[in-house]
Design an enzyme around this catalytic site. Structure first.
Site, short mmCIF file in Angstrom:
data_model
loop_
_atom_site.label_atom_id
_atom_site.label_comp_id
_atom_site.label_asym_id
_atom_site.label_seq_id
_atom_site.Cartn_x
_atom_site.Cartn_y
_atom_site.Cartn_z
N GLY A 14 0.79 -1.22 0.00
CA GLY A 14 0.00 0.00 0.00
C GLY A 14 0.82 1.27 0.00
O GLY A 14 0.53 2.20 0.75
N ARG A 66 -17.37 -14.41 -5.84
CA ARG A 66 -17.25 -12.97 -6.07
C ARG A 66 -18.44 -12.23 -5.50
O ARG A 66 -18.30 -11.14 -4.94
CB ARG A 66 -17.11 -12.70 -7.57
CG ARG A 66 -15.82 -13.24 -8.18
CD ARG A 66 -15.78 -12.99 -9.67
NE ARG A 66 -15.50 -11.58 -9.97
CZ ARG A 66 -15.53 -11.06 -11.18
NH1 ARG A 66 -15.86 -11.83 -12.23
NH2 ARG A 66 -15.25 -9.79 -11.39
N ASN A 108 -8.82 4.65 -9.52
CA ASN A 108 -7.69 3.72 -9.51
C ASN A 108 -6.47 4.42 -10.06
O ASN A 108 -6.58 5.38 -10.84
CB ASN A 108 -8.02 2.50 -10.38
CG ASN A 108 -6.89 1.47 -10.38
OD1 ASN A 108 -6.41 1.07 -9.33
ND2 ASN A 108 -6.45 1.04 -11.56
N HIS A 110 -2.93 3.54 -12.19
CA HIS A 110 -2.34 2.49 -13.01
C HIS A 110 -0.95 2.94 -13.45
O HIS A 110 -0.78 4.09 -13.89
CB HIS A 110 -3.22 2.21 -14.22
CG HIS A 110 -2.69 1.12 -15.10
ND1 HIS A 110 -2.77 -0.21 -14.76
CD2 HIS A 110 -2.05 1.17 -16.30
CE1 HIS A 110 -2.20 -0.94 -15.71
NE2 HIS A 110 -1.77 -0.12 -16.65
N ASP A 146 -8.88 -1.15 -16.50
CA ASP A 146 -8.00 -0.04 -16.91
C ASP A 146 -8.54 0.72 -18.12
O ASP A 146 -7.79 1.24 -18.93
CB ASP A 146 -6.58 -0.56 -17.22
CG ASP A 146 -5.94 -1.23 -16.02
OD1 ASP A 146 -6.24 -0.83 -14.88
OD2 ASP A 146 -5.15 -2.17 -16.21
N GLU A 175 3.53 8.48 -9.06
CA GLU A 175 2.26 7.97 -8.54
C GLU A 175 1.94 8.59 -7.18
O GLU A 175 0.79 8.99 -6.92
CB GLU A 175 2.32 6.45 -8.40
CG GLU A 175 2.38 5.68 -9.70
CD GLU A 175 2.43 4.18 -9.47
OE1 GLU A 175 1.68 3.70 -8.61
OE2 GLU A 175 3.23 3.49 -10.15
#
Length: 226
Positions: A14, A66, A108, A110, A146, A175
Site C-alpha cells: 500500500g 465474487r 484507480n 495504473h 483499466d 504515482e
C-alpha cells in the site's frame, strides 16, 4: 464543511495508500481517509494505516464467491459511511454490478500512460516497446479493466540505460504525487463524470492551475471546461 469519507482498498504494502494518508493529514485536504480495507489479512499496508490511527478492515476474498465477497465489501463500506473509493494496489477484478454502484465515485491508479499498457507488467512492456515516455494514470473505474475515464496523468522519460526496476521506481515517485492530487480534485467536486468523460474546473479565474497539494500542480489530461 464535512469532508467526503474515502476508503482505500489494498492487497499488499500500500505505498500509494501511504501517500494518500500523508496528504489527507493536511488540514486543508478535501477528503478524509476513513477506512483502509484489504482482501488479505497479511497485507503490510494494514499495519501502516493502523499506526496512523486510521480504521482498518479485512474482507477476505479467498474461499468466497465474487458475489459473497463483494456483498461483504459493500457492507463494510456502508458501515463506515464511505462515499468515495480509491483502489491502491487492490488485486481483485470487481464485477460490473459493484462497479456500476460506485460509478463516478471509485478511482484507480495504473502504472502506465493509459490507454497504453493496460494490465500487468507495464514497465517491462514499455521497455520492450521502446517508448520514450512512460508514466502513470489516475482514472475512474469502469467495468473494463483499466479502461475508465482519465482524470490525470504524469509522465517520466524512459532513459537509454533503464532497467525495469529503475523505471518502476521513477514512475512510483510520480504515482505518490499524482494520486493525492487527483483524489483531491474528485473529492472537492472540481472534476466529475459527465457523459462518460471526466470534466470539471481545474483552473482559477486567472487561468492558473488549481494546486490541491503544496508544491505540486500536475497538468490535467483534458482541458477544463469553463
Amino acid at each position: 464543511m464535512t469532508r467526503p469519507k474515502v476508503a482505500v482498498l489494498i492487497s499488499g504494502r500500500g505505498s500509494n495508500m501511504a501517500a494518500l494518508l500523508e496528504a489527507a493529514a493536511q488540514p486543508d485536504y478535501p477528503a478524509e481517509i476513513a477506512l483502509v480495507l484489504s482482501n488479505r489479512a497479511d497485507a503490510a499496508g494494514l499495519a501502516h494505516a493502523a499506526g496512523r490511527g486510521v480504521p482498518t478492515a479485512v474482507v477476505e476474498s479467498r474461499g468466497r464467491t465474487r458475489e459473497a465477497f463483494e456483498a461483504a465489501l459493500q457492507a463494510e463500506l456502508a458501515a463506515h459511511g464511505i462515499t468515495l473509493v480509491a483502489l491502491a494496489g487492490f488485486m481483485r477484478v470487481l464485477t460490473e454490478g459493484f462497479v456500476r454502484a460506485w460509478e463516478g465515485r471509485m478511482v484507480n491508479i495504473h502504472p502506465s500512460l493509459l490507454p497504453a499498457f493496460p494490465g500487468l507488467d507495464t514497465h517491462a512492456r514499455a521497455l520492450a516497446a521502446g517508448v520514450r515516455l512512460h508514466g502513470c494514470t489516475v482514472h475512474l473505474v469502469t467495468p473494463g479493466v483499466d479502461e475508465g475515464p482519465i482524470i490525470a496523468q504524469a509522465a517520466v522519460p524512459v532513459l537509454p540505460d533503464d532497467t525495469e526496476a529503475a523505471l518502476a521506481a521513477r514512475v512510483l515517485t510520480e504515482e505518490h504525487r499524482l494520486y493525492p492530487a487527483a483524489l483531491a480534485w474528485l473529492a472537492s467536486g472540481r472534476v466529475r463524470l459527465e457523459g462518460g468523460r471526466v470534466v470539471g474546473t481545474l483552473r482559477t479565474a486567472t487561468g492558473a492551475l488549481v494546486n490541491p497539494l503544496p508544491g505540486y500542480a500536475p497538468l490535467p489530461t483534458h482541458r477544463a471546461k469553463d
